[in-house]
Design a protein around this motif. Structure first.
Motif, mmCIF file in Angstrom:
data_model
loop_
_atom_site.group_PDB
_atom_site.id
_atom_site.type_symbol
_atom_site.label_atom_id
_atom_site.label_comp_id
_atom_site.label_asym_id
_atom_site.label_seq_id
_atom_site.Cartn_x
_atom_site.Cartn_y
_atom_site.Cartn_z
ATOM 1 N N LEU A 125 80.497 9.307 115.092
ATOM 2 C CA LEU A 125 79.242 8.636 114.738
ATOM 3 C C LEU A 125 79.202 8.327 113.242
ATOM 4 O O LEU A 125 78.661 7.300 112.827
ATOM 5 N N ALA A 126 79.816 9.191 112.438
ATOM 6 C CA ALA A 126 79.861 8.943 110.992
ATOM 7 C C ALA A 126 80.716 7.710 110.716
ATOM 8 O O ALA A 126 80.389 6.878 109.864
ATOM 9 N N MET A 127 81.802 7.570 111.494
ATOM 10 C CA MET A 127 82.668 6.391 111.326
ATOM 11 C C MET A 127 81.908 5.115 111.667
ATOM 12 O O MET A 127 82.082 4.072 111.054
ATOM 13 N N LEU A 128 81.036 5.247 112.675
ATOM 14 C CA LEU A 128 80.224 4.105 113.110
ATOM 15 C C LEU A 128 79.055 3.864 112.139
ATOM 16 O O LEU A 128 78.361 2.861 112.233
ATOM 17 N N LYS A 129 78.867 4.808 111.216
ATOM 18 C CA LYS A 129 77.746 4.807 110.250
ATOM 19 C C LYS A 129 76.397 4.842 110.974
ATOM 20 O O LYS A 129 75.410 4.286 110.503
ATOM 21 N N ARG A 130 76.348 5.477 112.159
ATOM 22 C CA ARG A 130 75.087 5.593 112.910
ATOM 23 C C ARG A 130 74.939 7.014 113.467
ATOM 24 O O ARG A 130 75.110 7.240 114.663
ATOM 25 N N PRO A 131 74.625 7.973 112.561
ATOM 26 C CA PRO A 131 74.517 9.361 113.029
ATOM 27 C C PRO A 131 73.508 9.555 114.151
ATOM 28 O O PRO A 131 73.561 10.531 114.889
ATOM 29 N N ASP A 132 72.610 8.580 114.294
ATOM 30 C CA ASP A 132 71.522 8.704 115.272
ATOM 31 C C ASP A 132 71.918 8.320 116.698
ATOM 32 O O ASP A 132 71.115 8.478 117.622
ATOM 33 N N LEU A 133 73.133 7.790 116.907
ATOM 34 C CA LEU A 133 73.418 7.200 118.219
ATOM 35 C C LEU A 133 74.039 8.134 119.258
ATOM 36 O O LEU A 133 74.374 7.693 120.352
ATOM 37 N N GLY A 134 74.178 9.441 118.925
ATOM 38 C CA GLY A 134 74.697 10.396 119.925
ATOM 39 C C GLY A 134 73.854 10.392 121.193
ATOM 40 O O GLY A 134 74.366 10.498 122.306
ATOM 41 N N VAL A 135 72.532 10.203 121.006
ATOM 42 C CA VAL A 135 71.617 10.241 122.163
ATOM 43 C C VAL A 135 71.780 9.038 123.094
ATOM 44 O O VAL A 135 71.191 9.021 124.181
ATOM 45 N N THR A 136 72.571 8.056 122.688
ATOM 46 C CA THR A 136 72.728 6.899 123.580
ATOM 47 C C THR A 136 73.501 7.274 124.851
ATOM 48 O O THR A 136 73.532 6.498 125.797
ATOM 49 N N PHE A 137 74.107 8.479 124.883
ATOM 50 C CA PHE A 137 74.714 8.966 126.137
ATOM 51 C C PHE A 137 73.655 9.001 127.250
ATOM 52 O O PHE A 137 73.969 8.915 128.427
ATOM 53 N N THR A 138 72.388 9.154 126.830
ATOM 54 C CA THR A 138 71.265 9.195 127.787
ATOM 55 C C THR A 138 71.245 7.943 128.671
ATOM 56 O O THR A 138 70.777 7.974 129.808
ATOM 57 N N LYS A 139 71.760 6.836 128.121
ATOM 58 C CA LYS A 139 71.816 5.570 128.853
ATOM 59 C C LYS A 139 72.523 5.731 130.204
ATOM 60 O O LYS A 139 72.200 5.048 131.176
ATOM 61 N N LEU A 140 73.487 6.662 130.248
ATOM 62 C CA LEU A 140 74.284 6.816 131.472
ATOM 63 C C LEU A 140 73.408 7.170 132.682
ATOM 64 O O LEU A 140 73.791 6.910 133.822
#
Ligand code: UDP
Ligand code: GLC
Ligand code: MN
Length: 327
Positions: free
Chosen positions: A72-87
């Motif tokens: 997520l740091a590489m993506l520069k979006r530390p907030d996007l871990g929760v997008t797994f919820t989309k599954l």
């Protein structure tokens, strides 16, 4: 068609505003399909009530987090871990076919023809076009696929720390197997593509059907002047992008905000709106312009460059806070 639905996701009240605008935009373009929003437990009751009046189904799901800070740091979006919820969208098995749309998307015309496509149809990602962007995709809910996706997460992880890395790993032949599963870019026009290939945007952009406000700065990160119908502060974006932002704010301020006022009543919430030349608060919004977010969430937003410069994070408030420490 009762067994087909548009699905979105909001784990907090900010993304819920995006979901509301998306829902309203789908309705105003007369979709014949059902509307579903997946929410996390942090969405407040008044927000849930507004979602309930826009969507046919509001479904509470567990927040799944990749906790993959390195990618997520590489993506520069530390907030996007929760997008797994989309599954979780694959668990909506009372529907035969669905179209997932990120909460930061907005439709500009009817897109019901997306249901003619098969799983997994999506548009190319503007950053790496051999990957699809997971902001808009056609899928078939299935418990079996859901379980396989979760197993894939455990075994392989996500190369970007979010759902897009998982989904591209799982549906790995998307780039080459079947061109009918490549949605035209106009079904997921990422706002950053406007800058990265302006001549193409000038040539084809008028046909755009879905705008995707991809990236850390979302429409709700800005402050909108309802009187002047303009965005406050420095907008470094191109005028075209600003036009889409203004369209988003028009739907939000006219169709969504009155519903929020009704449901929040006396409780404070962040409207994102001011009224008047000097940015003074509109009188009806005055008691509502305090964000209903925790200080942890506010800190995260600061760190993501989403400070509310015209509202709670304005210079005056920061000065006051500093003064209180110095006293
Ligand atoms: N999302 C959410 N809460 C979050 C972050 C993301 O509900 O804290 C959902 C929301 O539907 C959002 C999607 O996950 O649109 C993907 O995140 P985002 O749109 O921020 O990613 P981007 O498209 O900017 O890469
Ligand atoms: C992307 C997609 C978004 C996804 C994120 C994380 O940029 O637009 O939908 O959640 O990557 O994988
Ligand atoms: Mn998005």
């Amino acid at each position: 068609m009762a067994d087909q639905a548009f699905v979105t996701l909001a784990t907090n009240d900010n993304y819920a505003k995006g979901a509301m605008v998306l829902g309203k935009s789908l309705r105003s373009h007369k979709t014949s399909r059902k509307l579903v929003v997946l929410i996390g437990p942090h969405v407040t009751e008044p927000t849930k009530a507004v979602l309930n009046s826009i969507f046919d189904e509001v479904r509470l799901v567990d927040v799944l987090d990749s906790l993959d800070s390195a990618h997520l740091a590489m993506l520069k979006r530390p907030d996007l871990g929760v997008t797994f919820t989309k599954l979780h969208c694959w668990t909506l098995t009372h529907f035969a076919k669905c179209v997932f749309m990120d909460a930061d998307t907005m439709v500009l015309s009817n897109v019901d023809d997306l249901f003619d496509r098969e799983e997994l149809s999506a548009a190319p990602d503007p950053g790496w076009p051999d990957c699809f962007n997971s902001g808009v995709f056609v899928f078939r809910p299935s418990k079996e696929t859901y379980n396989k996706l979760l197993a894939f997460c455990t075994e392989h992880g996500s190369f970007d720390g979010g759902d897009q890395g998982i989904l591209n790993g799982f549906f790995s032949n998307w780039a080459t197997a079947d061109i009918t599963k490549h949605l035209p870019f106009i079904y997921n026009l990422s706002s950053i593509a406007i800058y990265s290939y302006l001549p193409a945007f000038k040539q084809y952009g008028a046909n755009a059907k879905v705008v995707h406000f991809l990236g850390p700065t979302k429409p709700w990160s800005f402050t909108y002047d309802t009187k002047g119908k303009c965005l406050k502060g420095d907008i470094h974006d191109s005028s075209t992008h600003a036009t889409y932002l203004l369209m988003w704010w028009e739907i939000y301020s006219v169709d969504v905000l009155p519903m929020l006022f009704k449901e929040f009543g006396d409780q404070p919430f962040h409207t994102g709106c001011v009224s008047g030349e000097n940015g003074s608060r509109s009188s009806d919004a005055a008691s509502h312009n305090v964000p209903a977010i925790s200080s942890e969430e506010r800190k995260q937003r600061w760190e993501q460059g989403q400070a509310d410069y015209m509202g709670i994070d304005c210079f005056e408030n920061i000065q006051k806070k500093l003064d209180s420490f110095l006293k």
